[in-house]
Write an enzyme that holds these catalytic residues in place. Structure first.
Site, PDB file in Angstrom:
ATOM      1  N   HIS A  89       2.113   9.408   4.647  1.00 14.92           N
ATOM      2  CA  HIS A  89       1.526   9.637   3.322  1.00 14.92           C
ATOM      3  C   HIS A  89       0.137   9.004   3.241  1.00 14.92           C
ATOM      4  CE1 HIS A  89       2.424   5.516   1.828  1.00 14.92           C
ATOM      5  NE2 HIS A  89       3.588   5.626   2.447  1.00 14.92           N
ATOM      6  N   ASP A 116      -1.383   8.209   0.252  1.00 16.03           N
ATOM      7  CA  ASP A 116      -1.610   7.425  -0.960  1.00 16.03           C
ATOM      8  C   ASP A 116      -1.206   5.969  -0.774  1.00 16.03           C
ATOM      9  OD1 ASP A 116       1.111   8.331  -0.839  1.00 16.03           O
ATOM     10  OD2 ASP A 116       1.382   7.770  -2.937  1.00 16.03           O
ATOM     11  N   ASP A 172       0.985   0.048   4.675  1.00 10.07           N
ATOM     12  CA  ASP A 172       1.737   1.178   4.107  1.00 10.07           C
ATOM     13  C   ASP A 172       0.784   2.245   3.584  1.00 10.07           C
ATOM     14  OD1 ASP A 172       3.865   2.666   3.219  1.00 10.07           O
ATOM     15  OD2 ASP A 172       4.272   1.419   1.466  1.00 10.07           O
ATOM     16  N   GLU A 200       3.503   9.664  -2.412  1.00 12.42           N
ATOM     17  CA  GLU A 200       4.773   9.109  -1.941  1.00 12.42           C
ATOM     18  C   GLU A 200       5.158   7.861  -2.712  1.00 12.42           C
ATOM     19  OE1 GLU A 200       7.450   6.553   0.505  1.00 12.42           O
ATOM     20  OE2 GLU A 200       5.418   6.126  -0.210  1.00 12.42           O
ATOM     21  N   GLU A 201       4.165   7.138  -3.228  1.00 11.97           N
ATOM     22  CA  GLU A 201       4.419   5.834  -3.833  1.00 11.97           C
ATOM     23  C   GLU A 201       4.851   5.909  -5.287  1.00 11.97           C
ATOM     24  OE1 GLU A 201       4.712   3.321  -2.149  1.00 11.97           O
ATOM     25  OE2 GLU A 201       3.300   3.255  -0.466  1.00 11.97           O
ATOM     26  N   GLU A 230       5.929   5.168   8.771  1.00 10.33           N
ATOM     27  CA  GLU A 230       6.230   4.039   7.895  1.00 10.33           C
ATOM     28  C   GLU A 230       6.149   2.736   8.681  1.00 10.33           C
ATOM     29  OE1 GLU A 230       6.796   3.805   4.723  1.00 10.33           O
ATOM     30  OE2 GLU A 230       7.129   5.879   4.084  1.00 10.33           O
ATOM     31  N   HIS A 237       2.433  -3.395   0.066  1.00 10.41           N
ATOM     32  CA  HIS A 237       2.157  -3.490  -1.371  1.00 10.41           C
ATOM     33  C   HIS A 237       1.674  -4.879  -1.800  1.00 10.41           C
ATOM     34  CE1 HIS A 237       5.227   0.021  -2.180  1.00 10.41           C
ATOM     35  NE2 HIS A 237       4.314   0.309  -1.266  1.00 10.41           N
TER      36      HIS A 237
END
Length: 365
Positions: free
Chosen positions: A70, A72, A100, A130-131, A159, A339
């Protein structure tokens, strides 16, 4: 902004980190990735679908491997642009998305431009959103609107897994358990029936719950059932007539979503409560016995990768597993740092993952 797919994937990862791409604001990075795939790779059909970028070869090779990541990130917290630091003699890349999962994206993009003679056909999917809530997930949109793009013999999601193969994933569900009572003035509480007090047996059963551990293909999945939210109360002088607790069940992929739901329902059987499943997604079996997956495991072991372990969180590997396609998580970066404001990845992991996947895609030692 332009990027060089043939540059060192560490440099490429840093360039991607420097492009802000918070969920629902991925147009600029998708433009850059689309341009780079069209201009710097050969043999790929490239398709832009919203802010998802797809590319694939059609060489007529016997197997197809999907590389998906992903684009984003979570909201930026003063950590873009990124930066390099040296810590304990090791170079580290800091920045939002460095773990991530822009480092994983960089590995896939670099390989698309530099693997000239793969032993399998390749599909690349770089998707948006995705987030955030699953309804916006770009891979889910492709599954609904262009499902043939998800066909393959193995899917590798970039991932963060610290260079380990994290196989399959656990399923997840949330359920709302509600209690009822009779509202009354708290000065005359005996005239009422406190709904919050009726939560006690629910919490007792959660406290006494013993999580199951399941070994599948050598991967041990540990389940968990937790209260994640409690609500109730009307005012400081009112006995409440409604209360609720939300529980989250993370379950091993040998259970279906319906089986997991029934397991939770049965745990609270005999209590005078309401039960409603509010959200859920099935897990994904490891599928490591499939030839394409087994070959990847062998490459990781042969080239000093981290080995194989279960994926405890839910990831989009579940979408592929539901289609009967073995899928694994394999990328640079410690998932425990995803994150975080100080999100960072050792650049040696970017190099190692790139080298392992290169040997896998070319069939060379």
């Amino acid at each position: 902004m332009t990027i060089d797919l043939r540059a060192d994937p560490i440099t490429l990862a840093a360039a991607l980190v420097d492009m802000p791409s918070v969920s629902r604001d991925e147009a600029a990075i998708a433009d850059t990735v689309t341009w780079a795939l069209r201009e710097q790779t050969t043999g790929f059909q490239v398709l832009r679908h919203g802010n998802t970028v797809l590319a694939r070869t059609d060489r007529g090779l016997p197997h197809r491997v999907i590389l998906a990541g992903h684009l984003d990130t979570v909201p930026i917290a003063g950590n873009v642009p990124g930066r390099f630091e040296v810590e304990n003699g090791e170079q580290v890349l800091y920045g939002c998305g460095s773990v991530d999962m822009k480092s994983g994206d960089a590995v896939f993009l670099h390989l698309a431009a530099t693997v000239a003679d793969p032993v399998c056909d390749l599909t690349l999917i770089f998707y948006d959103c995705e987030e955030i809530a699953a309804e916006f997930n770009g891979l889910g949109r492709i599954e609904r609107e262009l499902p043939h793009w998800l066909d393959g013999d193995l899917a590798i999601l970039g991932e963060p897994s610290a260079g380990w193969i994290e196989a399959g994933c656990q399923g997840t569900l949330r359920a709302r358990l509600t209690t009822s009572g009779i509202r009354a003035h708290s000065a005359r509480a005996w005239l009422g029936d406190n709904a919050i007090h009726h939560l006690a047996p629910i919490l007792e059963r959660l406290r006494d719950y013993r999580a199951r551990e399941v070994d599948i293909d050598g991967c041990v999945y540990r389940e968990g059932l937790s209260a994640v939210r409690v609500d109730g109360g009307v005012a400081g002088n009112v006995v409440p007539d409604e209360a609720e607790v939300v529980v989250n069940f993370r379950f091993a992929p040998d259970r279906s979503l319906d089986e997991a739901t029934e397991h939770v329902r049965q745990l609270f059987s005999g209590l005078d409560i309401g039960f409603e499943r509010t959200d859920g997604a099935p897990g994904a079996l490891p599928g490591l016995s499939a030839p394409a997956a087994k070959n990847l495991v062998e490459r990781v072991h042969a080239h000093g990768g981290g080995g194989v372990r279960a994926k405890y969180g839910w990831t989009d590997v579940s979408r592929f597993a539901a289609r009967g396609i073995p899928a694994v998580n394999f990328g640079p970066g410690d998932p425990n740092l995803a994150h975080k404001i100080d999100e960072r990845v050792p650049t040696t992991q970017i190099t190692n993952v790139t080298q392992i996947l290169r040997t896998y895609l070319t069939g060379r030692s």
